[in-house]
Design a protein around this motif. Structure first.
Motif, PDB file in Angstrom:
ATOM      1  N   LYS A 180       2.899   2.027  -8.387  1.00  0.00           N
ATOM      2  CA  LYS A 180       1.768   2.008  -9.611  1.00  0.00           C
ATOM      3  C   LYS A 180       2.038   0.548 -10.717  1.00  0.00           C
ATOM      4  O   LYS A 180       1.373  -0.382 -10.917  1.00  0.00           O
ATOM      5  N   THR A 186       0.458  -1.472   0.236  1.00  0.00           N
ATOM      6  CA  THR A 186      -0.012  -0.044  -0.170  1.00  0.00           C
ATOM      7  C   THR A 186       0.746   1.246   0.180  1.00  0.00           C
ATOM      8  O   THR A 186       1.977   1.124   0.465  1.00  0.00           O
ATOM      9  N   VAL A 187       0.412   1.874  -0.799  1.00  0.00           N
ATOM     10  CA  VAL A 187       1.386   3.818  -1.193  1.00  0.00           C
ATOM     11  C   VAL A 187       0.232   5.369  -0.635  1.00  0.00           C
ATOM     12  O   VAL A 187      -0.848   4.990  -0.777  1.00  0.00           O
ATOM     13  N   SER A 215       5.027   7.298  -6.477  1.00  0.00           N
ATOM     14  CA  SER A 215       3.971   6.186  -6.249  1.00  0.00           C
ATOM     15  C   SER A 215       3.354   5.770  -7.129  1.00  0.00           C
ATOM     16  O   SER A 215       2.997   4.798  -7.587  1.00  0.00           O
ATOM     17  N   ASN A 216       2.998   6.641  -8.520  1.00  0.00           N
ATOM     18  CA  ASN A 216       2.907   6.586  -9.594  1.00  0.00           C
ATOM     19  C   ASN A 216       3.808   5.590  -9.996  1.00  0.00           C
ATOM     20  O   ASN A 216       3.126   4.780 -10.655  1.00  0.00           O
ATOM     21  N   ASP A 230      -1.858  -0.658  -3.637  1.00  0.00           N
ATOM     22  CA  ASP A 230      -2.813   0.095  -4.094  1.00  0.00           C
ATOM     23  C   ASP A 230      -2.179   1.568  -3.143  1.00  0.00           C
ATOM     24  O   ASP A 230      -1.979   1.554  -2.619  1.00  0.00           O
ATOM     25  N   VAL A 231      -2.795   2.864  -3.870  1.00  0.00           N
ATOM     26  CA  VAL A 231      -1.912   3.263  -3.930  1.00  0.00           C
ATOM     27  C   VAL A 231      -3.266   5.065  -3.543  1.00  0.00           C
ATOM     28  O   VAL A 231      -4.114   5.042  -4.345  1.00  0.00           O
ATOM     29  N   ARG A 232      -2.936   5.469  -2.626  1.00  0.00           N
ATOM     30  CA  ARG A 232      -4.189   7.011  -2.404  1.00  0.00           C
ATOM     31  C   ARG A 232      -2.958   7.623  -1.583  1.00  0.00           C
ATOM     32  O   ARG A 232      -1.918   8.169  -1.404  1.00  0.00           O
ATOM     33  N   GLN A 292       0.731   8.919   0.230  1.00  0.00           N
ATOM     34  CA  GLN A 292       1.618  10.029  -0.212  1.00  0.00           C
ATOM     35  C   GLN A 292       1.272  11.053  -0.412  1.00  0.00           C
ATOM     36  O   GLN A 292      -0.573  10.890  -0.820  1.00  0.00           O
TER      37      GLN A 292
END
Length: 418
Positions: free
Chosen positions: A373, A354-355, A369-370, A380-382, A357
């Motif tokens: 992904k 899980t990321v 973060s991308n 899971d990037v949030r 930022q």
């Protein structure tokens, strides 16, 4: 804005930047000479530096970052400087601060620790709880702080949000920071950091499985640890991870340029550039700020009673220049070339990533973060709106804690279904 005005502005900024960093190149060259002599006078021998180029230690070429040697400085091309660049490597004692390091009780307390292990905080309890291994909670979690920080980043903000009955939370001062050892003979490579975590936490507490939560620089160490123990790590939560695809051979240089490029704006990037590109100027800054941190703390207390500011000052100063300098290059930059390999290992093992930022992060580009992904599609990037590098956690401690509980619960559900 007229095109000519835009062009003129860009030319002015470029010229000002060139002049500024040309001047800093010269200053670093002068301080290289200064420290060569003053170290020899005060300590009996001169401390080796990285001003020489092309003389990397081949024994450690896979662990020591090339950015230590390949930082450009126009004055290194001058023949006169060679007699200072070609210093003979000498032995530096394991224990004992430099004359330019702080010698207060809190900064040298680690020297009294015979086993030289990391300082570890467990569930926001006292150090005495380190001896208690019985009554193990259902979930173990390791928290890794970022650069120029300490375990208090987690213990003061996140730990109080959890029940001690449900989780056993570990937050350590990483090697070279906080109350942990700061040996002068160490190069603070990823291997050094991992070995200290193993010796100080994993082995003493007999951890068989655990979750990882890391911030900024700690994300590099977390990924290295998860890749080394893919069957032991349950989940990895990365907050503002400094990740750039490392397919190129100069991955460390790319990370250096993107995270600490020579730029006058924003101020935080300019400060990062000075401390990362200029070994001797950085040591001067540490001498002025870190060695005198007690004085600055007293001055700050006269003007404000805000604990957050005092904590931030303590975190920023709890290191030596040697530990911070080498960790920056050998972990953040040096680890860049291994990040793809770590992520691939973790992806194949099925460990949940899980990321998180902040959308206004000025320290680590949002693209990092991308990038994760792209490398790990199941990650899971949030992105947290209006949060920056620190407030993505400190500004929303309760929400962040609930996010973690949700992540850990989903990991448990997946295991049950599997």
């Amino acid at each position: 804005m007229p095109k000519w005005l835009t062009t003129a502005s860009q030319f002015l900024i470029s010229s000002l930047s060139f002049i500024t960093f040309f001047f800093l190149d010269f200053l670093d060259f002068l301080f290289c000479i200064y420290f060569y002599y003053i170290d020899g006078f005060l300590e009996g021998k001169s401390t080796p530096c990285y001003c020489k180029t092309g003389n990397e230690d081949k024994k450690s070429e896979h662990e020591v970052s090339e950015t230590l040697y390949l930082r450009k400085n126009v004055f290194r091309k001058i023949r006169f400087v060679r007699k200072y660049e070609n210093l003979q490597e000498n032995e530096i004692g394991l224990v004992g601060n430099r004359w330019s390091d702080c010698g207060c009780e809190s900064c040298v307390a680690w020297m009294m620790n015979a086993d030289h292990r990391l300082f570890v905080a467990v569930n926001h309890a006292s150090q005495a709880s380190l001896e208690l291994v019985h009554a193990k909670p259902a979930e173990d979690v390791l928290f890794l702080h970022g650069f120029l920080s300490s375990s208090e980043f987690w213990t003061r903000s996140i730990f109080p949000e959890f029940s001690e009955d449900n989780y056993r939370l570990f937050a350590m001062d990483l090697l070279g920071f906080g109350r942990s050892p700061k040996p002068r003979a160490c190069l603070y490579t990823l291997r050094d950091h991992l070995e200290m975590i193993e010796e100080s936490v994993m082995c003493p507490f007999q951890l068989k499985s655990f979750h990882l939560v890391a911030h900024s620089m700690g994300c590099v160490i977390a990924l290295a640890l998860a890749a080394k123990y893919p069957d032991t790590v349950k989940s990895v939560t990365l907050v503002a991870p400094p990740y750039f695809p490392s397919s190129s051979i100069d991955a460390g240089t790319v990370a250096l340029e993107r995270l600490a490029g020579k730029s006058l704006w924003p101020p935080i990037l300019f400060g990062s550039a000075v401390m990362t590109w200029y070994e001797h100027l950085g040591r001067c800054v540490c001498f002025f700020i870190c060695r005198n941190h007690r004085t600055w703390e007293k001055i700050l207390k006269l003007f404000t009673r805000k604990r957050d500011l005092l904590q931030m000052l303590e975190n920023v100063t709890q290191h030596t220049h040697h530990s911070a300098w080498h960790t920056m290059h050998n972990v953040i930059c040096g680890g860049a070339k291994n990040m793809d390999e770590y992520l691939e290992t973790i992806r194949k093992s099925g460990v949940k990533i899980t990321v998180i930022q902040g959308s206004r992060d000025q320290v680590v580009p949002l693209e990092c973060s991308n990038n994760i992904k792209t490398k790990v599609p199941d990650a899971d990037v949030r992105v947290i709106a209006n949060a920056d590098h620190g407030s993505v956690i400190l500004g929303r401690s309760q929400d962040f804690a609930r996010d973690l509980e949700s992540i850990w619960a989903s990991t448990a559900d997946t295991r049950v279904q599997g």
